[in-house]
Write a protein that holds these residues in place. Structure first.
Motif, short mmCIF file in Angstrom:
data_model
loop_
_atom_site.label_atom_id
_atom_site.label_comp_id
_atom_site.label_asym_id
_atom_site.label_seq_id
_atom_site.Cartn_x
_atom_site.Cartn_y
_atom_site.Cartn_z
N VAL A 198 0.82 -1.21 0.00
CA VAL A 198 0.00 0.00 0.00
C VAL A 198 0.85 1.26 0.00
O VAL A 198 0.65 2.17 -0.83
N ARG A 199 1.82 1.35 0.91
CA ARG A 199 2.60 2.58 1.00
C ARG A 199 3.40 2.82 -0.28
O ARG A 199 3.46 3.97 -0.76
N THR A 200 3.98 1.78 -0.85
CA THR A 200 4.76 1.96 -2.08
C THR A 200 3.88 2.47 -3.21
O THR A 200 4.27 3.35 -3.98
N ASP A 206 -0.13 9.09 -8.12
CA ASP A 206 -1.00 10.16 -7.61
C ASP A 206 -2.37 10.11 -8.27
O ASP A 206 -3.05 11.13 -8.41
N GLU A 207 -2.78 8.94 -8.71
CA GLU A 207 -4.08 8.73 -9.34
C GLU A 207 -4.76 7.56 -8.64
O GLU A 207 -4.11 6.79 -7.92
N PRO A 208 -6.06 7.37 -8.83
CA PRO A 208 -6.76 6.25 -8.18
C PRO A 208 -6.19 4.90 -8.64
O PRO A 208 -6.11 4.62 -9.84
N MET A 209 -5.81 4.08 -7.67
CA MET A 209 -5.24 2.77 -7.94
C MET A 209 -6.04 1.71 -7.18
O MET A 209 -6.76 2.01 -6.23
N VAL A 210 -5.89 0.47 -7.61
CA VAL A 210 -6.53 -0.66 -6.95
C VAL A 210 -5.49 -1.75 -6.74
O VAL A 210 -4.66 -2.01 -7.62
N ILE A 211 -5.54 -2.38 -5.57
CA ILE A 211 -4.75 -3.59 -5.32
C ILE A 211 -5.71 -4.77 -5.30
O ILE A 211 -6.64 -4.81 -4.49
N ILE A 212 -5.52 -5.70 -6.21
CA ILE A 212 -6.26 -6.95 -6.18
C ILE A 212 -5.50 -7.90 -5.26
O ILE A 212 -4.33 -8.23 -5.54
N LEU A 320 -3.01 -2.22 -10.11
CA LEU A 320 -3.44 -1.69 -11.40
C LEU A 320 -4.12 -0.34 -11.21
O LEU A 320 -4.49 0.03 -10.08
N ARG A 321 -4.25 0.37 -12.31
CA ARG A 321 -5.01 1.63 -12.28
C ARG A 321 -6.50 1.31 -12.16
O ARG A 321 -6.99 0.37 -12.78
N ARG A 322 -7.19 2.11 -11.36
CA ARG A 322 -8.63 1.88 -11.20
C ARG A 322 -9.34 1.96 -12.55
O ARG A 322 -10.33 1.24 -12.80
N ALA A 323 -8.86 2.81 -13.45
CA ALA A 323 -9.49 2.97 -14.76
C ALA A 323 -9.43 1.68 -15.59
O ALA A 323 -10.21 1.51 -16.52
N ASP A 324 -8.48 0.79 -15.26
CA ASP A 324 -8.32 -0.45 -16.03
C ASP A 324 -9.08 -1.62 -15.42
O ASP A 324 -9.07 -2.72 -15.99
N LEU A 325 -9.73 -1.40 -14.29
CA LEU A 325 -10.36 -2.52 -13.58
C LEU A 325 -11.46 -3.18 -14.40
O LEU A 325 -11.68 -4.40 -14.29
N GLU A 326 -12.15 -2.41 -15.24
CA GLU A 326 -13.27 -2.95 -16.01
C GLU A 326 -12.86 -3.52 -17.36
O GLU A 326 -13.72 -3.95 -18.14
N LEU A 327 -11.57 -3.52 -17.66
CA LEU A 327 -11.14 -4.12 -18.92
C LEU A 327 -11.55 -5.59 -18.96
O LEU A 327 -11.46 -6.29 -17.95
N PRO A 328 -11.99 -6.11 -20.12
CA PRO A 328 -12.41 -7.51 -20.20
C PRO A 328 -11.33 -8.49 -19.74
O PRO A 328 -11.63 -9.48 -19.07
N GLN A 329 -10.06 -8.20 -20.09
CA GLN A 329 -8.98 -9.10 -19.69
C GLN A 329 -8.81 -9.13 -18.17
O GLN A 329 -8.54 -10.18 -17.59
N VAL A 330 -8.95 -7.96 -17.53
CA VAL A 330 -8.80 -7.88 -16.08
C VAL A 330 -9.96 -8.59 -15.39
O VAL A 330 -9.76 -9.34 -14.42
N GLN A 331 -11.18 -8.39 -15.88
CA GLN A 331 -12.32 -9.07 -15.29
C GLN A 331 -12.23 -10.59 -15.46
O GLN A 331 -12.59 -11.35 -14.55
N ALA A 332 -11.72 -11.03 -16.60
CA ALA A 332 -11.52 -12.47 -16.81
C ALA A 332 -10.46 -13.01 -15.85
O ALA A 332 -10.62 -14.10 -15.29
N PHE A 333 -9.40 -12.25 -15.65
CA PHE A 333 -8.35 -12.65 -14.71
C PHE A 333 -8.91 -12.77 -13.29
O PHE A 333 -8.62 -13.73 -12.57
N LEU A 334 -9.73 -11.79 -12.88
CA LEU A 334 -10.37 -11.84 -11.57
C LEU A 334 -11.23 -13.09 -11.42
O LEU A 334 -11.23 -13.75 -10.37
N LEU A 360 -10.67 -6.40 -3.40
CA LEU A 360 -10.15 -5.15 -3.97
C LEU A 360 -9.87 -4.14 -2.85
O LEU A 360 -10.68 -3.95 -1.96
N VAL A 361 -8.70 -3.51 -2.94
CA VAL A 361 -8.30 -2.46 -2.00
C VAL A 361 -8.06 -1.18 -2.77
O VAL A 361 -7.19 -1.14 -3.66
N ASP A 362 -8.84 -0.15 -2.50
CA ASP A 362 -8.65 1.14 -3.16
C ASP A 362 -7.48 1.89 -2.53
O ASP A 362 -7.35 1.94 -1.31
N VAL A 363 -6.66 2.49 -3.38
CA VAL A 363 -5.52 3.30 -2.93
C VAL A 363 -5.62 4.67 -3.61
O VAL A 363 -5.92 4.75 -4.81
N ASN A 364 -5.35 5.72 -2.86
CA ASN A 364 -5.45 7.10 -3.37
C ASN A 364 -6.90 7.47 -3.67
O ASN A 364 -7.17 8.13 -4.66
#
Length: 364
Positions: A198-200, A206-212, A320-334, A360-364
């Motif tokens: 999280v800290r790293t 400086d943009e919305p990020m997500v930790i899966i 990953l970037r929060r903006a990429d969370l809904e990408l089909p490849q990311v959703q398939a990976f999840l 999912l953990v939201d960061v920023n």
């Protein structure tokens, strides 16, 4: 022939027949076959030689090349945002698995000294552009679960693939800052809080990020079967030949933390500066008598039939970037990493906990 890999090659006419001699190394043999044998066969059979497909891609790592040769560098390729990215693989002529894993070749022309990271290069594709565009690009820390996910993804999602390149946790996060991947696997411990990643992520982005949340896994010291040197913990690493992970790797960060706790200087460890890029590479060096010990995960030790001295659990996650969370490849990976099939495979491998996998953990 001024081609690398791909020499020596014999081109001759014997009793009116073309004779081509290929080099013995597998990658050299393949490249020589593509460049010399296929065109000759096409000419003799009066068939139309299929032309390869090319894309322009951003190179993720600096490549130095000899001006004497035209060099074919194997690369993993994917599309991140609006551009293609190419991550170099192992370059040795005997590195057959890099040929299996490659999506194409970055061709460095003769008289060119190399290519800098971030430059756009021409890549000759092995796979179709459509497959490349449906590839989830992962750059970062290595774990065998990436191979499990890469096997399951195309089985359940036809036409989707995973491209995985191993450069360590920090290397992956830096690639993510440059927009060179979709996901960056990481396991970087914050010594002050005991929280992973999280800290790293907060410091780098400086943009919305997500930790899966990925897996809890067991880190430890891998030693030869039977532990002939009687290694019990990090305190004993000053007495043996060690092999380390690369700078920026989470495993190396954990080792440094444990050494600091034990009051041990890295200078006292024979092999601290010797680096391997994956857990399996460390395990192979220990199993092959090249080193006495190396830090890694339990599943790698089991795969190479090594003994394992547990150091402790850690968290291996995906950034990953929060903006990429809904990408089909990311959703398939999840969907894959939260499936019962994935979790059962990890249970069989040993050394993993999947209680929080996919959270999912939201960061920023």
């Amino acid at each position: 022939m001024a081609v690398k890999p791909g020499k020596p090659v014999i081109l001759a006419i014997v009793d009116g027949k073309p004779v081509i001699g290929l080099p013995g190394y597998p990658v050299s043999a393949y490249i020589a076959f593509e460049n010399f044998v296929k065109p000759v066969l096409a000419a003799m059979t009066e068939s139309v030689e299929q032309k390869p497909e090319f894309v322009d891609a951003v190179l993720t790592k600096r490549l130095i090349s000899s001006v004497k040769h035209r060099e074919y560098v194997r690369v993993k390729v994917g599309k991140v945002g609006s551009r293609f990215v190419a991550a170099p693989l192992a370059r040795g002529a005997s590195a057959a698995m890099s040929l299996v894993r490659a999506d194409g070749f970055c061709i460095i022309e003769q008289n060119q000294e190399g290519v800098e990271a971030g430059e756009t290069v021409r890549v000759q594709l092995y796979r179709s552009r459509a497959e490349i565009e449906n590839t989830l690009v992962i750059i970062g820390s290595h774990d065998m679960i990436l191979d499990v996910a890469a096997d399951l993804l195309p089985e359940h999602y036809h036409g989707m693939f995973i491209s995985s390149t191993h450069v360590g946790s920090m290397g992956g996060l830096m690639a993510l800052t440059r927009g060179e991947c979709h996901l960056a696997p990481a396991h970087l411990l914050d010594e002050d809080t005991g929280v992973y990643n999280v800290r790293t992520v907060e410091e780098l982005f400086d943009e919305p990020m997500v930790i899966i949340k990925g897996v809890h896994r067991i880190q430890g010291i891998m030693v030869k079967k039977g532990n002939p040197l009687g290694i019990q913990g990090v305190e004993d690493l000053t007495k043996v030949r060690y092999v380390n992970r690369q700078r920026g790797a989470g495993t190396r960060v954990l080792l440094d933390y444990k050494l600091k706790q034990a009051g041990i200087s890295p200078d006292d460890i024979d092999g601290y500066e010797r680096e391997a890029s994956t857990h399996m590479a460390v395990a192979a060096l220990v199993q092959g008598e090249s080193a006495d010990a190396g830090m890694g995960i339990l599943s790698a030790a089991r795969a190479m039939d090594l003994d394992f001295i547990e150091i402790g659990p850690e968290e291996y996650d995906f950034v990953l970037r929060r903006a990429d969370l809904e990408l089909p490849q990311v959703q398939a990976f999840l969907d894959i990493i939260t499936s019962d099939e994935f979790k059962k495979t990890l249970a069989d491998m040993g050394g993993y906990g999947t209680e929080h996998t996919g959270e999912l953990v939201d960061v920023n």
